[in-house]
Write a protein that holds these residues in place. Structure first.
Motif, PDB file in Angstrom:
ATOM      1  N   ARG A 113      58.147  13.114   0.582  1.00  0.00           N
ATOM      2  CA  ARG A 113      58.244  14.230   1.522  1.00  0.00           C
ATOM      3  C   ARG A 113      59.159  13.860   2.684  1.00  0.00           C
ATOM      4  O   ARG A 113      59.107  12.768   3.231  1.00  0.00           O
ATOM      5  N   GLY A 114      59.958  14.786   3.074  1.00  0.00           N
ATOM      6  CA  GLY A 114      60.892  14.568   4.169  1.00  0.00           C
ATOM      7  C   GLY A 114      62.195  13.985   3.673  1.00  0.00           C
ATOM      8  O   GLY A 114      63.254  14.607   3.801  1.00  0.00           O
TER       9      GLY A 114
ATOM     10  N   HIS B 196      63.815  16.266   1.017  1.00  0.00           N
ATOM     11  CA  HIS B 196      64.388  17.489   1.575  1.00  0.00           C
ATOM     12  C   HIS B 196      65.697  17.200   2.311  1.00  0.00           C
ATOM     13  O   HIS B 196      66.680  17.946   2.176  1.00  0.00           O
TER      14      HIS B 196
ATOM     15  N   PRO C 246      61.757  18.523  16.245  1.00  0.00           N
ATOM     16  CA  PRO C 246      61.384  17.667  15.115  1.00  0.00           C
ATOM     17  C   PRO C 246      62.607  17.398  14.234  1.00  0.00           C
ATOM     18  O   PRO C 246      63.582  18.157  14.250  1.00  0.00           O
TER      19      PRO C 246
ATOM     20  N   GLY D  72      63.125  17.685  11.029  1.00  0.00           N
ATOM     21  CA  GLY D  72      63.443  18.767  10.104  1.00  0.00           C
ATOM     22  C   GLY D  72      64.060  19.963  10.799  1.00  0.00           C
ATOM     23  O   GLY D  72      65.034  20.548  10.311  1.00  0.00           O
TER      24      GLY D  72
ATOM     25  N   ARG E 164      61.095  23.997   4.692  1.00  0.00           N
ATOM     26  CA  ARG E 164      59.736  23.520   4.434  1.00  0.00           C
ATOM     27  C   ARG E 164      59.346  22.354   5.335  1.00  0.00           C
ATOM     28  O   ARG E 164      58.164  22.021   5.434  1.00  0.00           O
ATOM     29  N   ILE E 165      60.328  21.718   5.969  1.00  0.00           N
ATOM     30  CA  ILE E 165      60.000  20.565   6.826  1.00  0.00           C
ATOM     31  C   ILE E 165      60.514  20.782   8.246  1.00  0.00           C
ATOM     32  O   ILE E 165      60.809  19.816   8.956  1.00  0.00           O
TER      33      ILE E 165
ATOM     34  N   ARG F  66      59.088  21.449  10.863  1.00  0.00           N
ATOM     35  CA  ARG F  66      58.242  20.847  11.903  1.00  0.00           C
ATOM     36  C   ARG F  66      57.913  19.390  11.593  1.00  0.00           C
ATOM     37  O   ARG F  66      57.026  18.806  12.216  1.00  0.00           O
ATOM     38  N   TRP F  67      58.648  18.798  10.653  1.00  0.00           N
ATOM     39  CA  TRP F  67      58.337  17.438  10.200  1.00  0.00           C
ATOM     40  C   TRP F  67      59.210  16.410  10.910  1.00  0.00           C
ATOM     41  O   TRP F  67      60.390  16.642  11.169  1.00  0.00           O
ATOM     42  N   SER F  68      58.612  15.283  11.223  1.00  0.00           N
ATOM     43  CA  SER F  68      59.339  14.112  11.716  1.00  0.00           C
ATOM     44  C   SER F  68      58.782  12.888  11.008  1.00  0.00           C
ATOM     45  O   SER F  68      57.595  12.864  10.634  1.00  0.00           O
TER      46      SER F  68
END
Length: 414
Positions: free
Chosen positions: A221-222, A225, A285, A287, A400-401, A403-405
């Motif tokens: 994940r991350g 992407h 973030p 993403g 999809r990411i 808000r991902w870090s």
């Protein structure tokens, strides 16, 4: 970090000089046609397609320090050989292709080892900052190196201009060779223990995780992407780069001297993108920041074909488009540049980097050919619009990411 940046200046200068000169030598000195010229341009990328596992394993086995030195040393020897063959009049098309492939091997070893070296030397927390400075220095080299090559070609000969590339590679080699050695921060990690067991001829632990292959990159994940988005962006860049020259020269009828200035506009944009990537990285973030920069590439890509609709200032419009695309693309490259270092153990960064480059760089010669076919079947304008569409699709994996870090790096031993 200072030595890494100095080495980057030398390596980027050498790369730009050699990549500028190889096609010129092929056409002017050897009379190479379009098909062989396409092969010559694709050769450096083929190592990522055909030998990414071997290169990654070699980097992990040798260590990042030896890998970058070997890559630079190989390029110094190859450029020197090319100069000697050119001066003595013994250069042939076959020899040029072999030497170009060898330079590509050196480049693959250097770039893969460099991806492992940066987090090991500057620390994982400062990796993105280091890459930001690297992109800025590379942008400066992309402006200064072609200008120096052009001056040397006018005043002297291609052999002397090639000497600039060889000297730049040698400078990078010496700078990295004299850099103090730093013990890997992951020396006591479980992955390092597995590597030691493997070198000792022992069977790996049954609980150990699989190595960093393409499958594992695409299932993380991350990282998956970001990699897919970069792959699509690079594809768009290859299609756009192939179409831009034809669009400017044949569709708009701009002079060659004007088209050459678009490279300078792109380099200036890259410098601006490196400068202004900091607010993206620090306020959003990972993403979301990558998504904003990638969306900027897609929107900016529409500026260049818009020149077709304008009755005047077409060259200025293209230059502005190139500047905006390069700025957003550079920011997109910097954002997330520290993700592999945060997710992959140091001892496996070589394999992971090679797997990532198989996807992000290995796709480039394929899309370059497809872009040429699209131009032949339609027009340069259609290809430029297609490139903008590809850049837009690069946003999809990032939604999809947004808000991902990545997790913070583990504590490094003193």
């Amino acid at each position: 970090m200072r030595r890494i940046l100095l080495a980057t200046l030398g390596e980027s200068t050498g790369d730009d000089a050699v990549r500028t000169l190889l096609p010129l030598i092929a056409v002017a000195s050897l009379g190479v046609g379009g098909s062989l010229l396409g092969v010559l341009n694709a050769l450096p990328f083929l190592w990522y397609l055909c030998a990414h596992r071997q290169i990654g394993a070699a980097v992990d086995a040798l260590g990042h320090r030896r890998a970058v030195l070997l890559g630079n040393g190989l390029r110094v020897l190859t450029v020197t050989t090319l100069i000697l063959l050119l001066v003595t009049g013994h250069l042939s098309v076959l020899a040029l292709l072999v030497l170009a492939a060898t330079i590509g091997l050196g480049d693959a070893l250097f770039t893969t080892g460099h991806s492992s070296m940066v987090p090991a030397v500057v620390g994982r927390e400062r990796t993105a900052d280091c890459y930001q400075r690297i992109e800025g220095i590379s942008a400066v080299a992309r402006v200064s190196s072609p200008a120096a090559v052009s001056a040397l070609l006018r005043l002297a000969s291609p052999a002397l201009a090639l000497g600039l590339g060889g000297a730049a590679y040698l400078f990078s080699l010496i700078t990295l060779a004299t850099m103090p050695h730093r013990r890997s921060p992951d020396a006591n990690s479980p992955e390092s223990a597995e590597a030691s067991r493997s070198r000792a001829g022992q069977r790996p632990s049954p609980t150990s995780r699989p190595g960093w292959t393409v499958r594992r990159v695409l299932s993380t994940r991350g990282l998956s992407h970001l990699t897919l988005s970069t792959m699509l962006l690079n594809s768009a860049a290859m299609v756009s780069g192939t179409a831009l020259v034809l669009f400017a020269l044949t569709t708009l009828g701009l002079p060659t001297s004007t088209v050459a200035l678009f490279t300078a506009a792109g380099a200036l944009g890259a410098l601006l993108g490196a400068t202004f990537s900091t607010p993206l990285r620090t306020r959003l973030p990972t993403g979301g920041a990558k998504l904003c920069a990638t969306a900027g590439v897609a929107l900016s890509s529409l500026v260049i074909p818009a020149a077709f609709l304008l009755p005047a200032a077409q060259a200025v419009t293209i230059a502005v488009g190139e500047l905006l695309v390069a700025a957003c693309a550079t920011a997109s490259t910097i954002v997330g540049s520290d993700v592999p270092a945060r997710l992959v153990p140091q001892q496996q960064l070589g394999r992971a980097s090679a797997a990532i480059r198989l996807l992000t760089i290995g796709v480039m010669p394929v899309t370059s050919v497809l872009g040429g076919l699209l131009i032949a079947a339609s027009s340069p304008v259609a290809a430029l619009l297609g490139a903008a569409g590809l850049a837009a699709t690069a946003c999809l994996p990032l939604l999809r990411i947004r808000r991902w870090s990545p997790p913070p790096p583990p504590e490094e031993p003193a």
